[in-house]
Design a protein around this motif. Structure first.
Motif, PDB file in Angstrom:
ATOM      1  N   LEU A 177       2.030   6.534  -6.957  1.00 39.12           N
ATOM      2  CA  LEU A 177       0.768   6.946  -7.582  1.00 39.12           C
ATOM      3  C   LEU A 177       0.018   5.762  -8.188  1.00 39.12           C
ATOM      4  CD1 LEU A 177       1.888  10.271  -9.321  1.00 39.12           C
ATOM      5  CD2 LEU A 177       0.877   9.955  -7.060  1.00 39.12           C
ATOM      6  N   ARG A 178      -0.067   4.676  -7.404  1.00 35.65           N
ATOM      7  CA  ARG A 178      -0.861   3.509  -7.783  1.00 35.65           C
ATOM      8  C   ARG A 178      -1.897   3.250  -6.695  1.00 35.65           C
ATOM      9  NH1 ARG A 178       1.672  -0.818  -7.251  1.00 35.65           N
ATOM     10  NH2 ARG A 178       3.655  -0.131  -6.347  1.00 35.65           N
ATOM     11  N   ARG A 223      13.037   1.275   0.031  1.00 34.85           N
ATOM     12  CA  ARG A 223      12.821   0.347  -1.078  1.00 34.85           C
ATOM     13  C   ARG A 223      12.081   1.016  -2.229  1.00 34.85           C
ATOM     14  NH1 ARG A 223       9.190  -5.235  -1.358  1.00 34.85           N
ATOM     15  NH2 ARG A 223       9.736  -5.701  -3.517  1.00 34.85           N
ATOM     16  N   ALA A 224      11.164   1.912  -1.908  1.00 31.18           N
ATOM     17  CA  ALA A 224      10.361   2.561  -2.947  1.00 31.18           C
ATOM     18  C   ALA A 224      11.118   3.661  -3.676  1.00 31.18           C
ATOM     19  CB  ALA A 224       9.087   3.134  -2.327  1.00 31.18           C
ATOM     20  N   VAL A 243       0.835  -1.205   0.000  1.00 29.16           N
ATOM     21  CA  VAL A 243       0.000   0.000   0.000  1.00 29.16           C
ATOM     22  C   VAL A 243       0.870   1.255   0.000  1.00 29.16           C
ATOM     23  CG1 VAL A 243      -1.655   1.334   1.357  1.00 29.16           C
ATOM     24  CG2 VAL A 243      -1.980  -1.133   1.080  1.00 29.16           C
ATOM     25  N   LEU A 244       1.907   1.281   0.852  1.00 28.97           N
ATOM     26  CA  LEU A 244       2.779   2.454   0.919  1.00 28.97           C
ATOM     27  C   LEU A 244       3.505   2.690  -0.404  1.00 28.97           C
ATOM     28  CD1 LEU A 244       4.306   2.073   4.492  1.00 28.97           C
ATOM     29  CD2 LEU A 244       2.849   3.926   3.691  1.00 28.97           C
ATOM     30  N   MET A 245       4.037   1.623  -0.989  1.00 29.21           N
ATOM     31  CA  MET A 245       4.740   1.778  -2.260  1.00 29.21           C
ATOM     32  C   MET A 245       3.786   2.229  -3.361  1.00 29.21           C
ATOM     33  SD  MET A 245       7.431  -1.409  -2.274  1.00 29.21           S
ATOM     34  CE  MET A 245       8.109  -0.925  -3.857  1.00 29.21           C
ATOM     35  N   ALA A 246       2.542   1.737  -3.319  1.00 29.58           N
ATOM     36  CA  ALA A 246       1.555   2.173  -4.309  1.00 29.58           C
ATOM     37  C   ALA A 246       1.264   3.666  -4.163  1.00 29.58           C
ATOM     38  CB  ALA A 246       0.270   1.364  -4.142  1.00 29.58           C
ATOM     39  N   ARG A 247       1.110   4.128  -2.932  1.00 29.33           N
ATOM     40  CA  ARG A 247       0.841   5.555  -2.720  1.00 29.33           C
ATOM     41  C   ARG A 247       2.035   6.411  -3.147  1.00 29.33           C
ATOM     42  NH1 ARG A 247      -3.301   3.459  -2.482  1.00 29.33           N
ATOM     43  NH2 ARG A 247      -4.927   3.590  -0.894  1.00 29.33           N
ATOM     44  N   MET A 248       3.249   5.942  -2.849  1.00 22.29           N
ATOM     45  CA  MET A 248       4.433   6.709  -3.227  1.00 22.29           C
ATOM     46  C   MET A 248       4.629   6.746  -4.737  1.00 22.29           C
ATOM     47  SD  MET A 248       7.136   5.439  -0.322  1.00 22.29           S
ATOM     48  CE  MET A 248       6.855   5.744   1.419  1.00 22.29           C
TER      49      MET A 248
END
Length: 325
Positions: A39-40, A289-290, A32-37
């Motif tokens: 823009l997914r 990681r992101a 979820v965090l990587m998606a928000r960072m």
């Protein structure tokens, strides 16, 4: 003695269940965090807000076909995932989550064991994790797996040296090897303020020890398919996956214990402070990681031997001078 043994057993079972649950939901948090960072949307279909996604993933892995490639060394092939998960979980035997609480008229210590040489024991246990990686790569009878295992072995051994030196600076500052006593030594000030270089070295080596980006060379997808666990699937792969996230929790808990004051904080909520600090550290892992790209392997090894180890030794000498001089 029987009551003490039962207390240790119950605390151990509760801790294992909490760690397994935390590791499972860390996968959801990271996605979820990587998606928000980036823009997914991220996972949002299974259950309300996607909260049942880790359960769905666990059921999927549990139901997958059990396979074993030809030519593997069977005993070692099955043993390697267990070593990785066991060493990750065993670290938490020494971690103090708080001082003591009163429960049913009995004083309960918020840790499983208090070893006098706690830091040395931590280093000994964490060094065993390399066996899970190298044995998985060797036993799989796969060139990509073998290369991943060799990469992981070189990386983990190289970065254990500056990590151990950075932890020795903490032992020097606290004048003890016991983890609860180190936490008590930080009641007035945290060691991150008096030893920022040691903390920075520990953070860098923690990324390398857990094979996380930008140090995830043992499982570089573009080069090695999946590295040392290429030939693993189903629950055997899940054990490696869980071990990685439990390792993240372990190195975060060690950082909180040795550099961030452990359970100390305003108010009488020690466990909340301890878990909150761990959560911030875990968030930092996911953030890196992101945002950061992977190093080349020669850059990775050169950075350890030519930069980190000399700085760690110099920091140890300076710490010893001001502490013991």
């Amino acid at each position: 003695m029987m009551a003490d043994a039962m207390e240790v057993l119950i605390k151990g079972l509760i801790l294992i269940l909490l760690l397994m649950g935390a590791a499972a939901y860390m996968t959801l948090c990271e996605r979820v965090l990587m998606a928000r960072m980036q823009l997914r949307l991220g996972p949002n279909r299974v259950g309300p807000l996607g909260l049942l996604q880790p359960i769905a993933d666990g059921i999927k892995l549990l139901c997958k076909e059990r396979f074993q490639p030809l030519g593997v060394e069977k005993f070692t092939y099955w043993l390697a995932p267990s070593i990785s998960l066991f060493t990750a979980l065993f670290v938490f035997v020494l971690i103090p989550f708080g001082d003591t609480i009163q429960l049913g008229g009995r004083s309960i210590t918020l840790r499983i064991a208090d070893v006098n040489a706690g830091i040395l024991f931590l280093l000994a246990i964490s060094s065993l994790a390399v066996y899970g990686v190298v044995l998985a790569g060797w036993a799989s009878n796969n060139r990509y797996s073998l290369l991943g295992g060799l990469r992981g072995t070189g990386q983990m051994i190289s970065y254990e040296i500056p990590m151990g030196i950075s932890l020795l600076t903490v032992a020097l500052a606290a004048q003890t090897l016991s983890l609860p006593e180190i936490v008590e030594a930080q009641r007035a000030h945290w060691f991150i303020w008096t030893n920022p270089i040691g903390f920075l070295i520990y953070v860098i080596t923690a990324f390398a020890e857990t094979n996380r980006a930008p140090f995830d060379l043992p499982e570089a997808e573009q080069e090695l398919t999946a590295g040392y666990h290429t030939e693993y699937g189903g629950m055997k792969f899940a054990m490696f996956f869980l071990a990685e996230y439990v390792n993240i929790l372990a190195v975060s808990a060690i950082a909180v214990t040795l550099f961030l004051g452990g359970w100390h904080g305003p108010g009488n909520i020690p466990v909340v402070w301890f878990l909150g600090k761990i959560a911030l550290f875990v968030f930092f892992f996911m953030w890196v990681r992101a945002t950061m790209a992977r190093f080349r392997y020669d850059q990775l090894m050169s950075f350890s031997w030519k930069v980190l180890i000399p700085i760690a030794i110099l920091n140890l000498i300076i710490t010893a001078y001001f502490t013991l001089g």
